[in-house]
Motif scaffolding. Structure first.
Motif, PDB file in Angstrom:
ATOM      1  N   ARG A 353       0.812  -1.230   0.000  1.00 16.53           N
ATOM      2  CA  ARG A 353       0.000   0.000   0.000  1.00 16.53           C
ATOM      3  C   ARG A 353       0.842   1.274   0.000  1.00 16.53           C
ATOM      4  O   ARG A 353       0.383   2.329  -0.463  1.00 16.53           O
ATOM      5  N   ALA A 354       2.047   1.216   0.535  1.00 16.81           N
ATOM      6  CA  ALA A 354       2.881   2.421   0.635  1.00 16.81           C
ATOM      7  C   ALA A 354       3.797   2.621  -0.563  1.00 16.81           C
ATOM      8  O   ALA A 354       4.416   3.679  -0.689  1.00 16.81           O
ATOM      9  N   LYS A 355       3.871   1.639  -1.436  1.00 16.82           N
ATOM     10  CA  LYS A 355       4.778   1.750  -2.573  1.00 16.82           C
ATOM     11  C   LYS A 355       4.241   2.773  -3.582  1.00 16.82           C
ATOM     12  O   LYS A 355       3.028   2.903  -3.781  1.00 16.82           O
ATOM     13  N   GLU A 371      -2.962   5.586   2.288  1.00 18.86           N
ATOM     14  CA  GLU A 371      -2.655   4.171   2.076  1.00 18.86           C
ATOM     15  C   GLU A 371      -1.360   3.735   2.759  1.00 18.86           C
ATOM     16  O   GLU A 371      -1.175   2.539   3.032  1.00 18.86           O
ATOM     17  N   ALA A 372      -0.471   4.666   3.023  1.00 20.45           N
ATOM     18  CA  ALA A 372       0.830   4.325   3.611  1.00 20.45           C
ATOM     19  C   ALA A 372       0.797   4.293   5.136  1.00 20.45           C
ATOM     20  O   ALA A 372       1.814   3.984   5.763  1.00 20.45           O
ATOM     21  N   ARG A 468      -0.088  11.592   2.563  1.00 17.91           N
ATOM     22  CA  ARG A 468       0.722  10.386   2.387  1.00 17.91           C
ATOM     23  C   ARG A 468       2.194  10.758   2.190  1.00 17.91           C
ATOM     24  O   ARG A 468       2.533  11.626   1.389  1.00 17.91           O
ATOM     25  N   GLY A 469       3.042  10.093   2.947  1.00 17.30           N
ATOM     26  CA  GLY A 469       4.475  10.315   2.839  1.00 17.30           C
ATOM     27  C   GLY A 469       5.017  11.394   3.751  1.00 17.30           C
ATOM     28  O   GLY A 469       6.192  11.747   3.655  1.00 17.30           O
ATOM     29  N   ASN A 474       5.422   6.337   7.033  1.00 14.53           N
ATOM     30  CA  ASN A 474       4.992   6.347   5.632  1.00 14.53           C
ATOM     31  C   ASN A 474       6.170   6.179   4.696  1.00 14.53           C
ATOM     32  O   ASN A 474       6.173   5.320   3.800  1.00 14.53           O
ATOM     33  N   ARG A 475       7.196   6.991   4.900  1.00 13.41           N
ATOM     34  CA  ARG A 475       8.334   7.000   3.973  1.00 13.41           C
ATOM     35  C   ARG A 475       9.114   5.692   4.012  1.00 13.41           C
ATOM     36  O   ARG A 475       9.642   5.247   2.991  1.00 13.41           O
ATOM     37  N   GLY A 477       7.962   2.824   4.237  1.00  9.33           N
ATOM     38  CA  GLY A 477       7.270   1.801   3.466  1.00  9.33           C
ATOM     39  C   GLY A 477       7.334   2.024   1.973  1.00  9.33           C
ATOM     40  O   GLY A 477       6.875   1.179   1.196  1.00  9.33           O
ATOM     41  N   GLY A 478       7.874   3.161   1.549  1.00  9.28           N
ATOM     42  CA  GLY A 478       7.942   3.481   0.129  1.00  9.28           C
ATOM     43  C   GLY A 478       9.191   2.936  -0.533  1.00  9.28           C
ATOM     44  O   GLY A 478       9.781   1.952  -0.085  1.00  9.28           O
ATOM     45  N   THR A 487       6.748   7.523  -1.392  1.00  7.75           N
ATOM     46  CA  THR A 487       5.482   6.784  -1.412  1.00  7.75           C
ATOM     47  C   THR A 487       4.570   7.210  -2.556  1.00  7.75           C
ATOM     48  O   THR A 487       3.488   6.636  -2.720  1.00  7.75           O
TER      49      THR A 487
END
Length: 596
Positions: A353-355, A371-372, A468-469, A474-475, A477-478, A487
């Protein structure tokens, strides 16, 4: 004349359930010299723990301190106060924060359960005061199953197939990063993946199972070996039928049923319930889960044995059931996988979800969440966005560039082909967004508008709608190679793909009322003598919130550790020096206080 041989037996401690909480209690009790019997209803041990990522939130742990990270405990309290709000239970939180570091130190230094530090595992709500940016979590170090006796190895639950690659687990961190780099043709990543897959196939050929254990399977195996080293008697395919009590209502043992019939196990010190809560019980789900009218509108990652049996045993003994929590369950967004053999699997959407290059939308075509953020937040937002009587669902959507670089649900990136997921209907493909929307039942005009607005902002690296991000969680997970926001990337290269996402859970947060020694409480708030609860059989120490990854396993391991120490009457922490010897015939005191 025939003589009937009684199978009734005695122990100091009987543990019901073999997940993290139960095995932690068993190992801790046995370390202090107690005779321990573990009964497990399934034919394999490990419960939901074996299906987990293995991470445990344990702030202030000794691995962090060894890395030079010295955080004041008030930082942890500050973070939890802000996240938990009115559900913050100061007494239970302080007891957890006190015991968790010692739990890690005990297992890491005194047993076969060695940990690896979560140096870069961030707390979920990074904008909240006190949030951590690493070193508050630990995970089991990878483990080779050859270290477990073959007869015990046969009792270990396998890696959850949906979260594996050909049945092989992949560990978050460098292991996963190298696998993902292989999808871009990185030579080091390809070599790493080739070595891991080759070793996995060799294990299957020689031992008929995955031998390279990571994540929850490593945690289970390490706990199992620790228990075996200490002489714990582990009985599988054995059902706890009824708690035995004395005239005063104290618990004195357990009646169990196995392949050869029923018998009793007298518990001189007490019984620990660690059966995994009730995520697999449709009746409880229908009663307690929001927008789950029949109980079947929910898909858990827990095994079928986590059906509230421990809760029912305790309620029959007069225990209090706490349902007044922020959430009755540890939500996780999942997708349903159709296997070639006709069975259905459940895949947890944790990392995709975080990509960059993917968003989550409702049937309305609109986004509904960052999402992240954490998996709990995703499902919570999905539930709240659905009107009463409407199916709770969403779609994770991505473009062709995304699906060849990153997983989309269970669909794997290059070099794994997409056609098996397309053929089964798990993955939906459309040449255009409009075609994809039509196939999924999404409003096509609204989806096109949503994606156009998202793309415009993603190119600038911002998400005005949901932020997001913007946090370290969050970051992390990106994808660090994506700039300016790891992200965010536009969805613009067709064909486009979607996976249907529905509500799921790792386990439950509603549960039995306990005190700071893990003793089960009555409706009047008094401890039931000889009865303890660990793991998800307890009401959530976090009040039904999910402030960090590992918030299931951290408290589970800690509550089992606390219960085991209280049953043994231990008053000195194991990682601070030699424990005070306790005679196995000495009954546990009614109240124990932690003493450094």
């Amino acid at each position: 004349m025939s003589t009937t041989v009684s199978r009734d037996t005695e122990a100091d401690v009987v543990v019901v359930g073999s997940g993290a909480g139960g095995m932690s209690a068993a190992v801790t009790s046995a370390y202090h010299g107690l005779k321990v019997v573990v009964v497990e209803r399934a034919e394999v041990i490990g419960g939901a723990t074996s299906h987990s990522g293995g991470w445990a939130w344990a702030p202030g742990n000794p691995l962090a301190k060894a890395d030079g990270v010295q955080e004041d405990r008030e930082e942890f309290r500050t973070y939890l106060r802000n996240v938990l709000g009115k559900d913050y239970d100061a007494e239970r939180i302080d007891a957890f924060l006190e015991a968790a570091p010692h739990m890690v130190g005990f297992f890491h230094n005194r047993t076969s359960l060695q940990f690896t530090p979560g140096t870069r595992i961030n707390d979920i709500y990074g904008s909240v005061p006190g949030a951590g940016t690493g070193h508050r979590s630990v995970a089991p170090a990878p483990f080779n199953a050859r270290n477990v006796k073959p007869e015990l190895r046969a009792r270990m639950r396998h890696q959850l197939y949906a979260t594996s690659f050909l049945g092989m687990g992949i560990m978050a961190g460098p292991d996963l990063t190298r696998f993902l780099s292989a999808s871009r043709g990185n030579p080091a990543g390809l070599l790493h993946a080739a070595k891991r897959v080759t070793a996995h196939l060799a294990g299957l050929a020689l031992h008929r199972r995955n031998m390279q254990l990571v994540n929850g399977t490593a945690l289970t195996a390490r706990l199992l070996k620790s228990a075996d080293d200490l002489g714990v008697d582990i009985r599988v395919a054995t059902t706890a039928e009824k708690l035995l009590t004395d005239s005063a209502g104290g618990v004195t043992g357990l009646r169990v049923g196995g392949p050869d019939g029923s018998y009793t196990i007298t518990a001189r010190r007490g019984v620990v319930l660690a059966t995994g809560g009730f995520p697999s019980n449709t009746a409880y789900r229908a009663k307690l889960f929001p927008k789950t009218p029949t109980g079947v509108e929910h898909w858990t990652l827990a095994p079928p044995e986590a059906d509230g049996s421990g809760l029912d045993l305790a309620l029959d003994a007069g225990a209090r059931f706490i349902t007044e929590v922020a959430s009755p369950a540890a939500w996780c967004p999942v997708s349903l996988v159709k296997y070639p053999n006709g069975k259905q699997g459940v895949f947890p959407h944790i990392m995709d979800r975080a990509k960059p290059g993917s968003i989550g939308v409702l049937a309305s075509g609109k986004r509904f969440v960052n999402e992240a953020n954490g998996y709990w937040d995703y499902v919570d937002a999905m539930i709240k966005a659905a009107d009463e009587g409407e199916t709770v669902q969403s779609w994770q959507i991505a473009d062709s560039r995304f699906v060849r670089r990153y997983p989309l649900g269970m669909a794997k990136p290059l070099p794994v082909p997409l056609f098996p997921y397309l053929r089964s209907g798990y993955l939906v493909r459309g040449r255009t967004l409009q075609e994809l929307a039509a196939k999924c039942g999404i409003d096509p005009d609204a989806l096109a508008k949503t994606v156009a607005e998202f793309n415009k902002n993603a190119r600038r690296g911002v998400d005005p709608e949901f932020g997001r991000g913007e946090t370290p969680f969050n970051r992390s997970g990106g994808d660090p190679k994506t700039r300016p926001n790891p992200t965010l990337a536009p969805l613009e290269r067709g064909p486009f793909y979607a996976v249907r996402v529905v509500p799921g859970s790792f386990g439950t947060f509603a549960g039995l009322a306990v005190d700071t020694s893990a003793r089960v409480l009555t409706e009047a708030g008094t401890p039931i003598k000889g009865l303890y609860a660990a793991g998800n059989d307890q009401a959530s120490v976090m009040g039904g919130h999910y402030p960090a990854g590992g918030i299931n396993l951290g408290p589970a391991l800690t509550s089992g550790y606390v219960a085991g120490r209280d049953l043994a009457g231990a008053i000195v922490y194991e990682d601070d020096g030699t424990p005070v010897p306790v005679s196995a015939s000495t009954p546990s005191t009614d109240s124990q206080e932690f003493q450094p």
